[in-house]
Scaffold this active site. Sequence first.
Site, short mmCIF file in Angstrom:
data_model
loop_
_atom_site.label_atom_id
_atom_site.label_comp_id
_atom_site.label_asym_id
_atom_site.label_seq_id
_atom_site.Cartn_x
_atom_site.Cartn_y
_atom_site.Cartn_z
CD GLU A 34 -4.48 -5.61 5.22
OE1 GLU A 34 -4.69 -4.40 5.42
OE2 GLU A 34 -3.42 -6.16 5.50
CG HIS A 66 -3.10 3.53 0.92
ND1 HIS A 66 -3.89 2.44 0.69
CD2 HIS A 66 -2.95 3.60 2.27
CE1 HIS A 66 -4.20 1.89 1.83
NE2 HIS A 66 -3.67 2.57 2.82
CG ASP A 83 -2.02 -0.94 1.19
OD1 ASP A 83 -2.43 -1.32 0.08
OD2 ASP A 83 -2.49 -1.36 2.27
N GLY A 133 4.39 -4.51 5.79
CA GLY A 133 4.42 -3.48 4.76
C GLY A 133 5.40 -2.37 5.05
CG HIS A 134 5.63 1.81 7.66
ND1 HIS A 134 6.61 2.13 8.57
CD2 HIS A 134 5.29 2.97 7.04
CE1 HIS A 134 6.84 3.43 8.51
NE2 HIS A 134 6.05 3.96 7.60
CD GLU A 139 -2.85 -9.93 9.12
OE1 GLU A 139 -3.31 -10.36 8.04
OE2 GLU A 139 -2.18 -8.88 9.21
CB THR A 155 -2.10 2.48 9.72
OG1 THR A 155 -2.03 1.12 9.31
CG2 THR A 155 -1.65 2.60 11.16
CG HIS A 202 -6.57 -1.89 3.93
ND1 HIS A 202 -6.37 -1.53 5.24
CD2 HIS A 202 -7.91 -1.82 3.73
CE1 HIS A 202 -7.53 -1.24 5.80
NE2 HIS A 202 -8.48 -1.39 4.90
#
Length: 252
Positions: A83, A63, A13, A226-227, A164, A113, A56
């Site tokens: 997501e 995004h 993302d 991700g980040h 998750e 987020t 997502h």
Amino acid sequence: MKARSILLGVNIDHFATLRQARYRDLSGEAGHFIEPDPVEAALAAERAGADGITVHPREDARHIQRADVFRLREMIHTRLNMEMACTDSMVDFAREIQPDSVCLVPENREEITTEGGLDVVTHYDRVESVVKAMREEGIAVSLFIDPDEAQVSAASDLGVEMVELHTGAFANHAHDPRGAVELNRLMAAAEYAHEEGLVVNAGHGINYVNIRSVLKVPHLHELNIGHSIICRAMFTGITEAVREMQWRMMGQ
Ligand code: PXP
């Protein structure tokens, strides 16, 4: 070296976040002509060894854009995990996209987020209707939940394939005494979910340092990250960033 047994889903993302910061008005129509292209990032992550790609799409499309998700569906070679909030419009979109799996998450328009897990206990009926709709499409369902027994129990009652576990609270406190408490919650929830026959995934805020502790959580099947990978990729490129995370996932 221990064989890598936990799978890595790369959440791309934030490549789109960077693109949107500059080209918000263009990306819908001209997704792949402007940079950085999240689809190109996904393909590079796959070539580096990612086991799946996670996106997502938000209701406000802040995004990743729907056009990106269509291109990903066509172009990636691994699995597409989407997501999504439990809204009618996202259910319709998932029907169109046919991702390999969906992960149901809470969504508030204002948050930067995903801040907390989906409260499956409170929103049981709504979640159940989305799970049913996805099941009719043959799409596997995961629920993004806080590491609480009641949430795991509700997920189990719904008969989903996976949960998750939200690692955000642990990640936020990884360097203070509450970190150990949060890690214990994750470990207990993973054990219970496994006993209930649920596949155990985890994600949110996992980085190259705290991964060492996350690996103590039992029965992990897949981590969605991700980040941190994208931040590392700014300096090393995506290939090395993905490989290094996988190396850490082997306990190195
Ligand atoms: N899993 C879920 C359900 C998420 O919402 C997010 C954040 O979008 C992630 C994993 C990845 O979190 P991070 O970008 O902090 O690695």
